[in-house]
Design a protein around this motif. Structure first.
Motif, PDB file in Angstrom:
ATOM      1  N   ASP A 147      15.348 -25.314  63.880  1.00 41.37           N
ATOM      2  CA  ASP A 147      14.757 -26.637  63.733  1.00 41.37           C
ATOM      3  C   ASP A 147      13.269 -26.549  64.056  1.00 41.37           C
ATOM      4  O   ASP A 147      12.885 -26.469  65.220  1.00 41.37           O
ATOM      5  CB  ASP A 147      15.468 -27.610  64.683  1.00 41.37           C
ATOM      6  N   ALA A 148      12.427 -26.537  63.003  1.00 39.19           N
ATOM      7  CA  ALA A 148      10.986 -26.394  63.219  1.00 39.19           C
ATOM      8  C   ALA A 148      10.362 -27.656  63.794  1.00 39.19           C
ATOM      9  O   ALA A 148       9.351 -27.591  64.487  1.00 39.19           O
ATOM     10  CB  ALA A 148      10.297 -26.013  61.916  1.00 39.19           C
ATOM     11  N   LEU A 149      10.951 -28.816  63.510  1.00 45.70           N
ATOM     12  CA  LEU A 149      10.388 -30.071  63.996  1.00 45.70           C
ATOM     13  C   LEU A 149      10.467 -30.137  65.521  1.00 45.70           C
ATOM     14  O   LEU A 149       9.503 -30.510  66.194  1.00 45.70           O
ATOM     15  CB  LEU A 149      11.126 -31.259  63.372  1.00 45.70           C
ATOM     16  N   ASN A 150      11.619 -29.762  66.065  1.00 48.29           N
ATOM     17  CA  ASN A 150      11.802 -29.769  67.521  1.00 48.29           C
ATOM     18  C   ASN A 150      11.647 -28.387  68.136  1.00 48.29           C
ATOM     19  O   ASN A 150      11.800 -28.231  69.346  1.00 48.29           O
ATOM     20  CB  ASN A 150      13.185 -30.323  67.859  1.00 48.29           C
ATOM     21  N   ARG A 151      11.388 -27.391  67.270  1.00 51.42           N
ATOM     22  CA  ARG A 151      11.210 -26.004  67.702  1.00 51.42           C
ATOM     23  C   ARG A 151      12.403 -25.542  68.554  1.00 51.42           C
ATOM     24  O   ARG A 151      12.252 -25.060  69.672  1.00 51.42           O
ATOM     25  CB  ARG A 151       9.882 -25.809  68.425  1.00 51.42           C
ATOM     26  N   GLU A 152      13.588 -25.709  67.974  1.00 55.28           N
ATOM     27  CA  GLU A 152      14.834 -25.340  68.649  1.00 55.28           C
ATOM     28  C   GLU A 152      15.633 -24.382  67.772  1.00 55.28           C
ATOM     29  O   GLU A 152      15.683 -24.533  66.547  1.00 55.28           O
ATOM     30  CB  GLU A 152      15.681 -26.576  68.950  1.00 55.28           C
ATOM     31  N   VAL A 153      16.275 -23.432  68.422  1.00 55.09           N
ATOM     32  CA  VAL A 153      17.131 -22.469  67.729  1.00 55.09           C
ATOM     33  C   VAL A 153      18.494 -22.475  68.412  1.00 55.09           C
ATOM     34  O   VAL A 153      18.577 -22.392  69.641  1.00 55.09           O
ATOM     35  CB  VAL A 153      16.537 -21.045  67.789  1.00 55.09           C
ATOM     36  N   THR A 154      19.553 -22.587  67.627  1.00 59.51           N
ATOM     37  CA  THR A 154      20.902 -22.485  68.177  1.00 59.51           C
ATOM     38  C   THR A 154      21.684 -21.461  67.367  1.00 59.51           C
ATOM     39  O   THR A 154      21.527 -21.354  66.150  1.00 59.51           O
ATOM     40  CB  THR A 154      21.646 -23.837  68.144  1.00 59.51           C
ATOM     41  N   LEU A 155      22.541 -20.720  68.055  1.00 61.96           N
ATOM     42  CA  LEU A 155      23.386 -19.707  67.426  1.00 61.96           C
ATOM     43  C   LEU A 155      24.766 -19.799  68.052  1.00 61.96           C
ATOM     44  O   LEU A 155      24.904 -19.653  69.269  1.00 61.96           O
ATOM     45  CB  LEU A 155      22.798 -18.314  67.623  1.00 61.96           C
ATOM     46  N   PHE A 156      25.790 -20.086  67.241  1.00 62.80           N
ATOM     47  CA  PHE A 156      27.158 -20.291  67.720  1.00 62.80           C
ATOM     48  C   PHE A 156      27.201 -21.336  68.836  1.00 62.80           C
ATOM     49  O   PHE A 156      27.900 -21.197  69.831  1.00 62.80           O
ATOM     50  CB  PHE A 156      27.778 -18.972  68.194  1.00 62.80           C
ATOM     51  N   GLY A 157      26.389 -22.401  68.669  1.00 61.93           N
ATOM     52  CA  GLY A 157      26.364 -23.497  69.627  1.00 61.93           C
ATOM     53  C   GLY A 157      25.531 -23.242  70.863  1.00 61.93           C
ATOM     54  O   GLY A 157      25.355 -24.136  71.686  1.00 61.93           O
ATOM     55  N   GLU A 158      24.990 -22.036  70.998  1.00 66.61           N
ATOM     56  CA  GLU A 158      24.166 -21.692  72.168  1.00 66.61           C
ATOM     57  C   GLU A 158      22.702 -21.895  71.815  1.00 66.61           C
ATOM     58  O   GLU A 158      22.233 -21.421  70.777  1.00 66.61           O
ATOM     59  CB  GLU A 158      24.400 -20.232  72.563  1.00 66.61           C
ATOM     60  N   GLN A 159      21.972 -22.622  72.687  1.00 66.13           N
ATOM     61  CA  GLN A 159      20.546 -22.802  72.447  1.00 66.13           C
ATOM     62  C   GLN A 159      19.802 -21.541  72.865  1.00 66.13           C
ATOM     63  O   GLN A 159      19.977 -21.039  73.972  1.00 66.13           O
ATOM     64  CB  GLN A 159      20.006 -24.014  73.209  1.00 66.13           C
ATOM     65  N   ILE A 160      18.971 -21.028  71.973  1.00 64.08           N
ATOM     66  CA  ILE A 160      18.220 -19.805  72.205  1.00 64.08           C
ATOM     67  C   ILE A 160      16.782 -20.172  72.555  1.00 64.08           C
ATOM     68  O   ILE A 160      16.107 -20.855  71.789  1.00 64.08           O
ATOM     69  CB  ILE A 160      18.232 -18.898  70.961  1.00 64.08           C
ATOM     70  N   THR A 161      16.309 -19.737  73.713  1.00 66.64           N
ATOM     71  CA  THR A 161      14.944 -20.036  74.142  1.00 66.64           C
ATOM     72  C   THR A 161      13.998 -18.959  73.627  1.00 66.64           C
ATOM     73  O   THR A 161      14.179 -17.774  73.914  1.00 66.64           O
ATOM     74  CB  THR A 161      14.853 -20.100  75.677  1.00 66.64           C
ATOM     75  N   LEU A 162      12.987 -19.386  72.867  1.00 67.58           N
ATOM     76  CA  LEU A 162      12.000 -18.463  72.313  1.00 67.58           C
ATOM     77  C   LEU A 162      10.599 -18.916  72.684  1.00 67.58           C
ATOM     78  O   LEU A 162      10.337 -20.120  72.796  1.00 67.58           O
ATOM     79  CB  LEU A 162      12.104 -18.402  70.784  1.00 67.58           C
ATOM     80  N   SER A 163       9.700 -17.959  72.840  1.00 64.27           N
ATOM     81  CA  SER A 163       8.295 -18.301  73.021  1.00 64.27           C
ATOM     82  C   SER A 163       7.752 -18.868  71.718  1.00 64.27           C
ATOM     83  O   SER A 163       8.370 -18.747  70.651  1.00 64.27           O
ATOM     84  CB  SER A 163       7.487 -17.059  73.420  1.00 64.27           C
ATOM     85  N   THR A 164       6.585 -19.494  71.782  1.00 65.67           N
ATOM     86  CA  THR A 164       5.971 -20.049  70.577  1.00 65.67           C
ATOM     87  C   THR A 164       5.780 -18.980  69.513  1.00 65.67           C
ATOM     88  O   THR A 164       6.101 -19.184  68.335  1.00 65.67           O
ATOM     89  CB  THR A 164       4.609 -20.685  70.920  1.00 65.67           C
ATOM     90  N   ALA A 165       5.252 -17.826  69.912  1.00 66.31           N
ATOM     91  CA  ALA A 165       4.992 -16.748  68.958  1.00 66.31           C
ATOM     92  C   ALA A 165       6.286 -16.230  68.343  1.00 66.31           C
ATOM     93  O   ALA A 165       6.353 -15.959  67.137  1.00 66.31           O
ATOM     94  CB  ALA A 165       4.227 -15.620  69.637  1.00 66.31           C
ATOM     95  N   ASP A 166       7.332 -16.074  69.163  1.00 65.84           N
ATOM     96  CA  ASP A 166       8.601 -15.553  68.650  1.00 65.84           C
ATOM     97  C   ASP A 166       9.270 -16.560  67.709  1.00 65.84           C
ATOM     98  O   ASP A 166       9.872 -16.184  66.701  1.00 65.84           O
ATOM     99  CB  ASP A 166       9.538 -15.206  69.800  1.00 65.84           C
ATOM    100  N   PHE A 167       9.164 -17.849  68.032  1.00 66.98           N
ATOM    101  CA  PHE A 167       9.720 -18.868  67.129  1.00 66.98           C
ATOM    102  C   PHE A 167       9.007 -18.821  65.778  1.00 66.98           C
ATOM    103  O   PHE A 167       9.645 -18.881  64.717  1.00 66.98           O
ATOM    104  CB  PHE A 167       9.595 -20.273  67.734  1.00 66.98           C
ATOM    105  N   ASP A 168       7.669 -18.717  65.818  1.00 64.05           N
ATOM    106  CA  ASP A 168       6.907 -18.681  64.570  1.00 64.05           C
ATOM    107  C   ASP A 168       7.297 -17.471  63.732  1.00 64.05           C
ATOM    108  O   ASP A 168       7.394 -17.554  62.500  1.00 64.05           O
ATOM    109  CB  ASP A 168       5.408 -18.658  64.870  1.00 64.05           C
ATOM    110  N   LEU A 169       7.521 -16.331  64.384  1.00 64.08           N
ATOM    111  CA  LEU A 169       7.935 -15.135  63.659  1.00 64.08           C
ATOM    112  C   LEU A 169       9.316 -15.324  63.034  1.00 64.08           C
ATOM    113  O   LEU A 169       9.531 -14.996  61.859  1.00 64.08           O
ATOM    114  CB  LEU A 169       7.938 -13.927  64.597  1.00 64.08           C
TER     115      LEU A 169
END
Length: 242
Positions: A147-169
């Protein structure tokens, strides 16, 4: 005017850099102790944090790691330690850059401005957009949601915490799912610089993403390495757990 918190225990170095950056419209708050830096950053709300490594109270590497748990702005290590291992470790800890104190001031300024521009661009990307545009800010591949709008990543229901740079990549790779992206293309898109044949920051960030997204370190199947070509985000590899 941008604001930087510079954590540096040598008063002369702190004063010289603060004066130089100040002449180029960057306000610099100098803090001399690592164990007081987080409180100063919370109070000053800077646009970027610059850290020396050797600091009293808490070293710069540890401070970078601790900041990354709750602060998403750009972090730059400015140090006299010319070490490949320290450079790699800094990137692993979530820093955007590792710059030697012997770097000419004009080059330091240019690199800081680059990180400030990228951070500002990331903030503008998060501003509310029309519904039609918002739909394009969400990517789904099996159990993976980005989710780029909220800058959130989930995998199998688990929220994955990423740095700004890692999310952009990750977003750049996922937006080109099934396509090979080389280091030069990724660096130009994400940092505005060309690949010089030595920069390993993309490789390090890919390793971090694989670890957080439960990909194999030895035989990656979600973010694949295509030998002598680049990296490929596999769109069909997110349906089952590794």
């Amino acid at each position: 005017m941008n604001k930087i918190v510079f954590v540096e225990d040598e008063p002369e170095v702190g004063s010289l850099i603060a004066a130089y950056l100040g002449r180029h419209d960057i306000e610099v708050i100098v803090e001399m102790r690592g164990d007081r830096a987080e409180a100063v950053i919370a109070a000053e709300k800077p646009d970027l944090v610059m850290l020396d490594i050797m600091l009293p109270g808490k070293d710069g590497m540890t401070l970078c790691r601790d900041l990354r748990t709750h602060w998403q702005g750009p972090i730059v290590l400015l140090t006299s330690l010319d070490s490949d291992m320290n450079h790699i470790l800094a990137l692993e800890m979530g820093a955007q850059d590792y710059i030697l104190k012997t770097t000419p001031p004009a080059v330091l300024l240019a690199r800081l401005r680059l990180h400030l521009r990228q951070a500002q661009q990331g903030q503008s990307d998060e501003l509310p957009t029309p519904v039609a545009a918002q739909k394009q800010k969400l990517l789904r591949f099996g159990s993976l949601s980005i989710d780029a709008l909220n800058r959130e990543v989930t995998l199998f229901g688990e929220q994955i915490t990423l740095s700004t740079a890692d999310f952009d990549l990750l977003w750049e790779l996922a937006s080109h799912a099934g396509q090979i992206l080389n280091r030069d293309a990724l660096l130009k898109t994400l940092r505005g610089v060309s690949y010089d044949g030595l920069d390993r920051s993309i490789d390090v960030a890919i390793s971090r993403l694989r670890k957080k997204l439960h990909d194999s370190a030895t035989e990656p199947f979600r973010i694949k390495t295509i030998r002598n070509k680049g990296y490929l985000f596999a769109p069909q590899a997110w349906d089952t757990q590794a």
